[in-house]
Design a protein around this motif. Structure first.
Motif, PDB file in Angstrom:
ATOM      1  N   HIS A 159       0.810  -1.212   0.000  1.00 43.19           N
ATOM      2  CA  HIS A 159       0.000   0.000   0.000  1.00 43.19           C
ATOM      3  C   HIS A 159       0.848   1.268   0.000  1.00 43.19           C
ATOM      4  N   TYR A 160       2.058   1.196   0.542  1.00 45.83           N
ATOM      5  CA  TYR A 160       2.969   2.335   0.387  1.00 45.83           C
ATOM      6  C   TYR A 160       3.344   2.509  -1.080  1.00 45.83           C
ATOM      7  N   LEU A 161       3.597   1.412  -1.759  1.00 43.39           N
ATOM      8  CA  LEU A 161       3.892   1.486  -3.187  1.00 43.39           C
ATOM      9  C   LEU A 161       2.683   2.003  -3.962  1.00 43.39           C
ATOM     10  N   LEU A 162       1.500   1.511  -3.616  1.00 40.81           N
ATOM     11  CA  LEU A 162       0.280   1.960  -4.277  1.00 40.81           C
ATOM     12  C   LEU A 162       0.060   3.459  -4.071  1.00 40.81           C
ATOM     13  N   ALA A 163       0.228   3.933  -2.845  1.00 48.20           N
ATOM     14  CA  ALA A 163       0.038   5.352  -2.557  1.00 48.20           C
ATOM     15  C   ALA A 163       1.031   6.199  -3.335  1.00 48.20           C
ATOM     16  N   PHE A 164       2.278   5.732  -3.405  1.00 38.32           N
ATOM     17  CA  PHE A 164       3.307   6.478  -4.133  1.00 38.32           C
ATOM     18  C   PHE A 164       2.970   6.554  -5.622  1.00 38.32           C
ATOM     19  N   CYS A 165       2.651   5.416  -6.232  1.00 38.58           N
ATOM     20  CA  CYS A 165       2.338   5.389  -7.666  1.00 38.58           C
ATOM     21  C   CYS A 165       1.098   6.220  -7.975  1.00 38.58           C
ATOM     22  N   ALA A 166       0.088   6.156  -7.115  1.00 44.87           N
ATOM     23  CA  ALA A 166      -1.136   6.935  -7.340  1.00 44.87           C
ATOM     24  C   ALA A 166      -0.853   8.426  -7.264  1.00 44.87           C
ATOM     25  N   THR A 167       0.003   8.839  -6.315  1.00 46.46           N
ATOM     26  CA  THR A 167       0.338  10.254  -6.201  1.00 46.46           C
ATOM     27  C   THR A 167       1.116  10.723  -7.418  1.00 46.46           C
ATOM     28  N   VAL A 168       2.043   9.899  -7.885  1.00 47.04           N
ATOM     29  CA  VAL A 168       2.799  10.241  -9.097  1.00 47.04           C
ATOM     30  C   VAL A 168       1.858  10.389 -10.281  1.00 47.04           C
ATOM     31  N   TRP A 169       0.910   9.470 -10.414  1.00 43.91           N
ATOM     32  CA  TRP A 169      -0.048   9.544 -11.526  1.00 43.91           C
ATOM     33  C   TRP A 169      -0.861  10.834 -11.448  1.00 43.91           C
ATOM     34  N   LEU A 170      -1.362  11.167 -10.265  1.00 42.17           N
ATOM     35  CA  LEU A 170      -2.137  12.396 -10.113  1.00 42.17           C
ATOM     36  C   LEU A 170      -1.297  13.607 -10.470  1.00 42.17           C
ATOM     37  N   ALA A 171      -0.061  13.649 -10.001  1.00 36.64           N
ATOM     38  CA  ALA A 171       0.812  14.787 -10.294  1.00 36.64           C
ATOM     39  C   ALA A 171       1.096  14.882 -11.792  1.00 36.64           C
ATOM     40  N   ARG A 172       1.364  13.753 -12.431  1.00 30.07           N
ATOM     41  CA  ARG A 172       1.619  13.759 -13.879  1.00 30.07           C
ATOM     42  C   ARG A 172       0.385  14.212 -14.646  1.00 30.07           C
ATOM     43  N   ASP A 173      -0.770  13.768 -14.193  1.00 29.76           N
ATOM     44  CA  ASP A 173      -2.004  14.147 -14.866  1.00 29.76           C
ATOM     45  C   ASP A 173      -2.295  15.634 -14.724  1.00 29.76           C
ATOM     46  N   LEU A 174      -1.726  16.244 -13.685  1.00 30.10           N
ATOM     47  CA  LEU A 174      -1.902  17.685 -13.482  1.00 30.10           C
ATOM     48  C   LEU A 174      -0.762  18.487 -14.094  1.00 30.10           C
ATOM     49  N   GLY A 175       0.004  17.850 -14.990  1.00 29.40           N
ATOM     50  CA  GLY A 175       0.992  18.573 -15.784  1.00 29.40           C
ATOM     51  C   GLY A 175       2.378  18.651 -15.201  1.00 29.40           C
ATOM     52  N   THR A 176       2.678  17.870 -14.159  1.00 25.19           N
ATOM     53  CA  THR A 176       3.987  17.917 -13.524  1.00 25.19           C
ATOM     54  C   THR A 176       4.962  16.998 -14.258  1.00 25.19           C
ATOM     55  N   SER A 177       6.243  17.388 -14.295  1.00 29.29           N
ATOM     56  CA  SER A 177       7.267  16.552 -14.908  1.00 29.29           C
ATOM     57  C   SER A 177       7.445  15.269 -14.115  1.00 29.29           C
ATOM     58  N   LEU A 178       8.165  14.312 -14.674  1.00 27.74           N
ATOM     59  CA  LEU A 178       8.349  13.028 -13.996  1.00 27.74           C
ATOM     60  C   LEU A 178       9.066  13.209 -12.661  1.00 27.74           C
ATOM     61  N   PHE A 179      10.151  14.004 -12.650  1.00 25.47           N
ATOM     62  CA  PHE A 179      10.843  14.205 -11.383  1.00 25.47           C
ATOM     63  C   PHE A 179       9.938  14.906 -10.378  1.00 25.47           C
ATOM     64  N   GLY A 180       9.207  15.927 -10.820  1.00 29.49           N
ATOM     65  CA  GLY A 180       8.304  16.636  -9.913  1.00 29.49           C
ATOM     66  C   GLY A 180       7.263  15.699  -9.325  1.00 29.49           C
ATOM     67  N   ALA A 181       6.758  14.784 -10.155  1.00 27.30           N
ATOM     68  CA  ALA A 181       5.751  13.835  -9.681  1.00 27.30           C
ATOM     69  C   ALA A 181       6.357  12.859  -8.677  1.00 27.30           C
ATOM     70  N   LEU A 182       7.579  12.370  -8.948  1.00 27.43           N
ATOM     71  CA  LEU A 182       8.250  11.479  -8.003  1.00 27.43           C
ATOM     72  C   LEU A 182       8.500  12.194  -6.670  1.00 27.43           C
ATOM     73  N   PHE A 183       8.873  13.457  -6.755  1.00 28.58           N
ATOM     74  CA  PHE A 183       9.110  14.247  -5.552  1.00 28.58           C
ATOM     75  C   PHE A 183       7.815  14.422  -4.759  1.00 28.58           C
TER      76      PHE A 183
END
Length: 726
Positions: free
Chosen positions: A112-136
């Motif tokens: 679930h930590y992995l799931l939460a991380f991946c979901a947050t990255v997806w949301l950030a990417r969908d809102l126009g953030t770069s890959l590094f910004g989304a990982l951050f």
């Protein structure tokens, strides 16, 4: 070989996905390495709440049963209704069926930590953030908010679905494709099935406010049009999605209705469908609430304000060293009432709201950029920031007098949990702040600065998560030594089921035997009735509480069916009712209590009526246990006279009794237990658990799931139709 733009895009997406998963796994190894290596968590609610529940649950699953009632904690309670076992949550069903309890708990935690991380990255990417910004953003949100709450299993199990739900709703509004709403229904169902529901309720609030903001934005875009104006839909198939008869331009008033339908009605229907599918979990909990310590928001054993964030403690986001330097004293500092503090207790974990020192300033920079921007993505980030600000205000407890009697708000305590929304917004704003800095510096400095910011934030969040927490990792966990427990071995040899009294509510049930006292987040009201509870004595201390007993306490335990007592000290020689049967080091219990070199003592309680007894015992009466499972009790009894059979299990109207196969009426005895009038002679007695609320909830869930599947199939067929409109 020609490489098409489509294949190049697919390749870049696959590469990005691999990077996200790899970084997510690496972060779990950084923060939770001992869990990867077979260790475990100890402290907080882990051994007093979650492992007792999961041990009972796993044992039932391995026997091919999904339990509805827990017969070990106290005198029993409706397991599904209490909710936090998550009996029907798919990962729980799989992991606790196949793995040992400690491994299943660890895998669930890490997944679930992995799931939460991946979901947050997806949301950030969908809102126009770069890959590094989304990982951050994923690092800041997941390990800023969840890691200190590792003692609360429900936090990560249900909180992981907040960014996932928002990502699906955002994708729906971007694409106008209702398949994302269909997926959202399934995600909400999954979020509700682990139980607890507070973060799911917060998710529903966020989804509703996001949809409302979308409707307002679209309404404002057409508010100056008169009723006769015509508007072309944005894509040819949108009319089909909205329910219009064709793709021709629509009058303004019709289009506004379609806007209302698309932005508010359809998301509301998707949310409702997710709730329907989770009814087998929700309806039993609602039924239990009516007879629990949470019957009303003003119940003596339930304080909705507990776990708020004192306003002065909000400064932790900028001066963490001031608050976190002495974790042992932090609880006292937070509960020393000062100006503007809500007048109720809290604790450092529930009141925690920290997402990193650098991310805080990056979020401010990102906020400035967002306010100045007019893009759709930044507009949505601004909405999320506004919701996060409202969440912080509520987290202080200031709004409780206004909202605590409203549905949902009256059910939960812990206003500080609303900080999860602020943490998510801050993480996304911090990612936007990074984008602003990146765009203003040369490319060769970008990588270096990204590494510096990431490393500092990683170390910052690691330091905080190890100081502000009630649970800690250990390389060897007591849970792996259950079969070695001498206390368990002593009790297994008994001819009848035992009930233990001892330190640590619920913990002793890990041995596989019933134990009291009880600790439940939501439980039957009998456990919270002072007239029925274990009578405390003014002379009780942390040590004597489990070693010396007053005559009133002994009498209570005898009536409650306690057969054995586990204590830190040997029994008082003057106590004629306690007989020492074993003493020594128990690798399971000593490890769980942190008493590694101090012996514990197992004593038999004389004069107890045990788990079951006659109202008038004699040599000619007998009770033989035939079957004792979570949902069925079968006995063979014999009595020379008509008398009452007393079962020291919790009375519940869903337990149906029979005598020789014929229905019989159970009676409530002493306000808590079950009694059955037995005629003279030899009889076969059964009690079967038949939960009406679960039965109705299951019917509704099946209906909801059927509707969900039919909609999904219809959407697939609809998408496969020839694209006649182009």
């Amino acid at each position: 070989m020609n490489i098409t733009p489509e294949s190049r895009t697919a390749g870049s997406k696959s590469t990005a996905l691999i990077i996200v998963i790899a970084v997510g796994i690496a972060l779990t190894m950084w923060f939770w390495l001992d869990l990867w290596l077979g260790g475990g968590l100890i402290g907080g609610d882990v051994y007093t709440y979650y492992f007792p529940q999961k041990s009972f649950y796993a044992e039932a699953l391995k026997l091919g049963d999904i339990p509805l009632w827990n017969s070990l904690v106290g005198h029993g309670y409706p397991l599904v209704a209490e909710s936090q076992t998550g009996a029907f949550y798919p990962p729980n069903l799989l992991l606790y069926r196949l793995l040992d309890v400690n491994t299943a708990y660890n895998v669930n935690h890490l997944f679930h930590y992995l799931l939460a991380f991946c979901a947050t990255v997806w949301l950030a990417r969908d809102l126009g953030t770069s890959l590094f910004g989304a990982l951050f953003a994923g690092l800041v949100f997941v390990y800023g908010w969840f890691a200190p709450r590792s003692c609360l299993e429900w936090a990560i199990l249900t909180g992981a679905y907040l960014p996932l739900s928002l990502a699906m709703l955002n994708r729906y509004f971007r694409s106008r494709n209702v398949q994302w709403l269909w997926g959202l229904s399934g995600v909400l169902c999954l979020q509700l099935l682990p139980g607890h529901f507070h973060l799911a309720f917060i998710t529903l609030i966020c989804l509703s406010l996001w949809s409302l903001c979308e409707w307002i934005a679209e309404f404002r875009s057409t508010r100056n049009l008169n009723r006769s104006a015509v508007i072309q839909t944005e894509n040819p198939r949108e009319s089909e999605i909205l329910g219009a008869s064709d793709a021709r331009p629509q009058p303004a008033n019709v289009y506004r209705f379609l806007q209302f339908k698309r932005t508010l009605i359809l998301p509301a229907l998707a949310i409702s469908l997710g709730i329907l599918m989770a009814s087998m979990q929700l309806l039993p909990t609602w039924s239990l609430k009516q007879n629990s310590q949470r019957e009303t928001s003003s119940s003596a054993d339930f304080d909705p304000g507990y776990g708020h964030i004192p306003p002065r403690y909000l400064s932790q986001v900028v001066i963490p060293w001031y608050w976190y330097r002495d974790p042992q004293q932090l609880d006292n500092r937070l509960n020393s009432q000062q100006f503007l503090d809500y007048p109720t207790a809290t604790n450092p974990v529930e009141a925690h709201l920290y997402f990193g020192f650098l991310p805080f300033f990056l979020a401010i920079l990102g906020g400035v950029s967002i306010v100045r921007s007019h893009s759709d993505n930044d507009r949505r980030l601004l909405w999320l920031g506004g919701v996060g600000l409202l969440a912080v205000i509520y987290a202080t407890g200031w709004l409780l007098p206004l909202l605590q009697n409203f549905p949902g708000f009256s059910f939960f305590r812990g206003p500080g949990r609303y900080g999860i929304v602020a943490s998510l917004a801050a993480a996304l704003w911090a990612a936007r702040g990074w984008e602003t800095i990146r765009d203003s510096i040369g490319s060769r400095w970008q990588v270096l600065l990204a590494i510096v910011i990431s490393v500092i934030t990683l170390l910052d969040l690691s330091w905080v998560s190890q100081r502000i927490t009630y649970a800690f990792m250990v390389p060897e966990t007591p849970m792996t030594r259950i079969v070695e427990s001498p206390v368990r071995q002593q009790l297994i040899a008994l001819p009848a089921p035992a009930r233990i009294f001892g330190p640590g509510p619920n913990l002793l049930t890990i041995t596989g035997f019933s134990a009291t006292p009880v600790y439940l987040g939501i439980g039957p009201a009998e456990y919270f009735n002072p007239d029925l509870s274990y009578p405390e004595s003014p002379s009780d201390s942390s040590e004597s509480l489990w070693a010396t007993f007053t005559s009133k306490q002994i009498e209570w335990m005898q009536r409650a069916g306690v057969t054995h007592i586990v204590s830190y000290l040997p029994p008082d020689p003057q106590n004629a009712f306690m007989k020492l049967e074993w003493q020594g080091i128990d690798p399971l219990l000593n490890g769980a209590w942190g008493r590694f070199q101090e012996p514990i003592y197992l004593s038999r309680l004389l004069g107890s009526r045990g788990r079951i007894s006659w109202s008038e015992n004699s040599e000619s009466t007998s009770i033989d246990w035939v079957l004792h499972s979570s949902e069925k009790i079968e006995l063979h009894v014999e009595t020379p006279i008509d008398q009452m059979l007393i079962l020291t299990e919790l009375y519940d109207s869903d337990w149906i009794a029979t005598i020789d196969g014929q229905p019989a009426t159970s009676r409530r005895i002493e306000g808590m237990y079950r009694g059955l009038d037995i005629p003279a002679g030899s009889h076969r007695i059964t009690w079967n658990y038949r939960s009406g609320s679960f039965r109705w909830g299951l019917i509704i869930s099946i209906a909801g799931f059927t509707i969900w599947l039919m909609i999904g199939i219809s959407l697939v067929i609809w998408q496969a139709k020839p694209q006649a409109l182009s």
